[in-house]
Design a protein around this motif. Structure first.
Motif, PDB file in Angstrom:
ATOM      1  N   GLN A 105       0.823  -1.213   0.000  1.00 63.65           N
ATOM      2  CA  GLN A 105       0.000   0.000   0.000  1.00 63.65           C
ATOM      3  C   GLN A 105       0.856   1.261   0.000  1.00 63.65           C
ATOM      4  OE1 GLN A 105      -3.400  -0.185  -0.451  1.00 63.65           O
ATOM      5  NE2 GLN A 105      -3.074   1.969  -0.934  1.00 63.65           N
ATOM      6  N   THR A 106       1.995   1.225   0.679  1.00 61.97           N
ATOM      7  CA  THR A 106       2.909   2.372   0.704  1.00 61.97           C
ATOM      8  C   THR A 106       3.420   2.680  -0.696  1.00 61.97           C
ATOM      9  OG1 THR A 106       3.548   1.816   2.970  1.00 61.97           O
ATOM     10  CG2 THR A 106       5.031   3.260   1.730  1.00 61.97           C
ATOM     11  N   VAL A 107       3.819   1.645  -1.434  1.00 65.72           N
ATOM     12  CA  VAL A 107       4.324   1.825  -2.802  1.00 65.72           C
ATOM     13  C   VAL A 107       3.206   2.286  -3.730  1.00 65.72           C
ATOM     14  CG1 VAL A 107       5.306   0.619  -4.795  1.00 65.72           C
ATOM     15  CG2 VAL A 107       6.246   0.225  -2.513  1.00 65.72           C
ATOM     16  N   ILE A 108       2.035   1.692  -3.616  1.00 64.25           N
ATOM     17  CA  ILE A 108       0.892   2.090  -4.448  1.00 64.25           C
ATOM     18  C   ILE A 108       0.566   3.563  -4.244  1.00 64.25           C
ATOM     19  CG2 ILE A 108      -1.603   1.813  -4.749  1.00 64.25           C
ATOM     20  CD1 ILE A 108      -1.164  -1.204  -4.217  1.00 64.25           C
ATOM     21  N   ASP A 109       0.495   4.004  -2.999  1.00 68.05           N
ATOM     22  CA  ASP A 109       0.177   5.398  -2.699  1.00 68.05           C
ATOM     23  C   ASP A 109       1.242   6.346  -3.243  1.00 68.05           C
ATOM     24  OD1 ASP A 109      -2.069   4.481  -1.391  1.00 68.05           O
ATOM     25  OD2 ASP A 109      -1.244   4.767   0.629  1.00 68.05           O
ATOM     26  N   ALA A 110       2.508   6.003  -3.063  1.00 67.55           N
ATOM     27  CA  ALA A 110       3.594   6.874  -3.507  1.00 67.55           C
ATOM     28  C   ALA A 110       3.647   6.978  -5.023  1.00 67.55           C
ATOM     29  CB  ALA A 110       4.930   6.379  -2.958  1.00 67.55           C
ATOM     30  N   ILE A 111       3.475   5.874  -5.731  1.00 65.35           N
ATOM     31  CA  ILE A 111       3.482   5.918  -7.203  1.00 65.35           C
ATOM     32  C   ILE A 111       2.283   6.699  -7.710  1.00 65.35           C
ATOM     33  CG2 ILE A 111       3.197   4.514  -9.286  1.00 65.35           C
ATOM     34  CD1 ILE A 111       5.023   2.426  -8.016  1.00 65.35           C
ATOM     35  N   GLY A 112       1.128   6.478  -7.104  1.00 63.13           N
ATOM     36  CA  GLY A 112      -0.076   7.207  -7.524  1.00 63.13           C
ATOM     37  C   GLY A 112       0.065   8.716  -7.395  1.00 63.13           C
ATOM     38  N   LEU A 113       0.850   9.173  -6.430  1.00 63.12           N
ATOM     39  CA  LEU A 113       1.037  10.614  -6.228  1.00 63.12           C
ATOM     40  C   LEU A 113       1.991  11.250  -7.236  1.00 63.12           C
ATOM     41  CD1 LEU A 113       1.171  10.826  -2.343  1.00 63.12           C
ATOM     42  CD2 LEU A 113      -0.646  11.657  -3.847  1.00 63.12           C
ATOM     43  N   VAL A 114       2.922  10.483  -7.810  1.00 56.99           N
ATOM     44  CA  VAL A 114       3.901  11.084  -8.716  1.00 56.99           C
ATOM     45  C   VAL A 114       3.551  10.923 -10.190  1.00 56.99           C
ATOM     46  CG1 VAL A 114       5.786  10.889  -7.060  1.00 56.99           C
ATOM     47  CG2 VAL A 114       5.463   9.089  -8.749  1.00 56.99           C
ATOM     48  N   LEU A 115       2.665  10.007 -10.532  1.00 53.23           N
ATOM     49  CA  LEU A 115       2.301   9.849 -11.938  1.00 53.23           C
ATOM     50  C   LEU A 115       1.463  11.034 -12.402  1.00 53.23           C
ATOM     51  CD1 LEU A 115       1.373   6.061 -12.215  1.00 53.23           C
ATOM     52  CD2 LEU A 115       3.397   7.212 -13.114  1.00 53.23           C
ATOM     53  N   PRO A 116       1.681  11.506 -13.624  1.00 51.77           N
ATOM     54  CA  PRO A 116       0.889  12.635 -14.120  1.00 51.77           C
ATOM     55  C   PRO A 116      -0.553  12.210 -14.385  1.00 51.77           C
ATOM     56  CG  PRO A 116       2.290  11.782 -15.861  1.00 51.77           C
ATOM     57  CD  PRO A 116       2.666  11.046 -14.607  1.00 51.77           C
ATOM     58  N   PHE A 117      -1.484  13.098 -14.097  1.00 51.36           N
ATOM     59  CA  PHE A 117      -2.896  12.805 -14.338  1.00 51.36           C
ATOM     60  C   PHE A 117      -3.192  12.818 -15.834  1.00 51.36           C
ATOM     61  CE2 PHE A 117      -7.451  13.996 -14.488  1.00 51.36           C
ATOM     62  CZ  PHE A 117      -7.953  12.919 -13.795  1.00 51.36           C
ATOM     63  N   SER A 118      -2.515  13.706 -16.570  1.00 50.26           N
ATOM     64  CA  SER A 118      -2.665  13.804 -18.021  1.00 50.26           C
ATOM     65  C   SER A 118      -1.293  13.718 -18.672  1.00 50.26           C
ATOM     66  CB  SER A 118      -3.345  15.125 -18.407  1.00 50.26           C
ATOM     67  OG  SER A 118      -4.641  15.176 -17.912  1.00 50.26           O
ATOM     68  N   PRO A 119      -0.778  12.512 -18.902  1.00 46.48           N
ATOM     69  CA  PRO A 119       0.555  12.373 -19.489  1.00 46.48           C
ATOM     70  C   PRO A 119       0.558  12.798 -20.954  1.00 46.48           C
ATOM     71  CG  PRO A 119      -0.508  10.238 -19.343  1.00 46.48           C
ATOM     72  CD  PRO A 119      -1.418  11.218 -18.658  1.00 46.48           C
ATOM     73  N   VAL A 120       1.653  13.363 -21.402  1.00 48.95           N
ATOM     74  CA  VAL A 120       1.778  13.759 -22.807  1.00 48.95           C
ATOM     75  C   VAL A 120       3.055  13.156 -23.384  1.00 48.95           C
ATOM     76  CG1 VAL A 120       0.426  15.880 -22.638  1.00 48.95           C
ATOM     77  CG2 VAL A 120       2.849  15.960 -22.151  1.00 48.95           C
ATOM     78  N   CYS A 121       3.038  12.929 -24.708  1.00 44.26           N
ATOM     79  CA  CYS A 121       4.202  12.332 -25.364  1.00 44.26           C
ATOM     80  C   CYS A 121       5.337  13.334 -25.496  1.00 44.26           C
ATOM     81  CB  CYS A 121       3.819  11.772 -26.729  1.00 44.26           C
ATOM     82  SG  CYS A 121       3.093  12.964 -27.866  1.00 44.26           S
ATOM     83  N   GLY A 122       5.034  14.614 -25.432  1.00 42.80           N
ATOM     84  CA  GLY A 122       6.042  15.661 -25.488  1.00 42.80           C
ATOM     85  C   GLY A 122       5.396  16.994 -25.149  1.00 42.80           C
ATOM     86  N   PRO A 123       6.185  17.963 -24.692  1.00 42.87           N
ATOM     87  CA  PRO A 123       5.592  19.245 -24.298  1.00 42.87           C
ATOM     88  C   PRO A 123       4.980  20.005 -25.470  1.00 42.87           C
ATOM     89  CG  PRO A 123       7.990  19.347 -24.207  1.00 42.87           C
ATOM     90  CD  PRO A 123       7.621  17.931 -24.486  1.00 42.87           C
TER      91      PRO A 123
END
Length: 166
Positions: A105-123
């Motif tokens: 659960q610690t790893v799941i929570d930490a990864i969920g916080l750093v992943l972007p909500f709207s990832p893009v292939c490039g800026p």
């Protein structure tokens, strides 16, 4: 104090709808576990590959996520255990006569916080054309669709020599 440097498969898909660490992907853990007066202090990093799709153009994207962990697992009957709610601080458990900690659960929570909500292939990703759905990066220069306001559509018939030009 002990150090743990291991790779384990992800127990489930960790992330958001558009990007995640897939189930079975390798989670590389470089951790330090220290016995402190209140429990076991876990510090270190966890990294894993990510996959998903661009929120703008829907192209597949891959990457890597790395998180820093610092978590205290409280000993049973410690002051921390007695003064916190059961879901506030994880606890040291017992399994087959040995003390254990569950990092899932610690790893799941930490990864969920750093992943972007709207990832893009490039800026500079332009996304998709709202009219035809083609990726704007693949479209010809100046790609556009002529839009006529429906309130003026009848006048367009006059301009084009339509049947109503009598």
């Amino acid at each position: 104090m002990i150090t743990v440097d291991t790779t384990v498969p992800s127990p489930l898909r960790i992330g958001v709808e558009l990007i995640a660490v897939e189930e079975g992907a390798p989670l590389t853990m470089d951790l330090r576990l220290e016995s402190v007066s209140e429990g076991v202090l876990v510090t270190g990093t966890v990294s894993a590959p990510t996959s998903g799709e661009c929120a703008r153009c829907l192209k597949p994207i891959t990457g890597e996520v790395e998180i820093d962990l610092t978590e205290l697992f409280a000993y049973p009957d410690s002051a921390t255990d007695e003064t916190t709610e059961a879901d506030e601080v994880p606890r040291v458990g017992h399994y087959r006569g040995a003390e254990t900690i569950d990092l899932e659960q610690t790893v799941i929570d930490a990864i969920g916080l750093v992943l972007p909500f709207s990832p893009v292939c490039g800026p500079d990703c332009q996304g998709l054309c709202p009219d035809c759905g083609i990726a704007l990066a693949d479209a010809e220069p100046g790609h556009h669709h002529e839009k006529i306001d429906p309130r003026w559509a009848k006048l367009a018939d006059f301009r084009d020599g339509g049947e109503d030009d009598k």
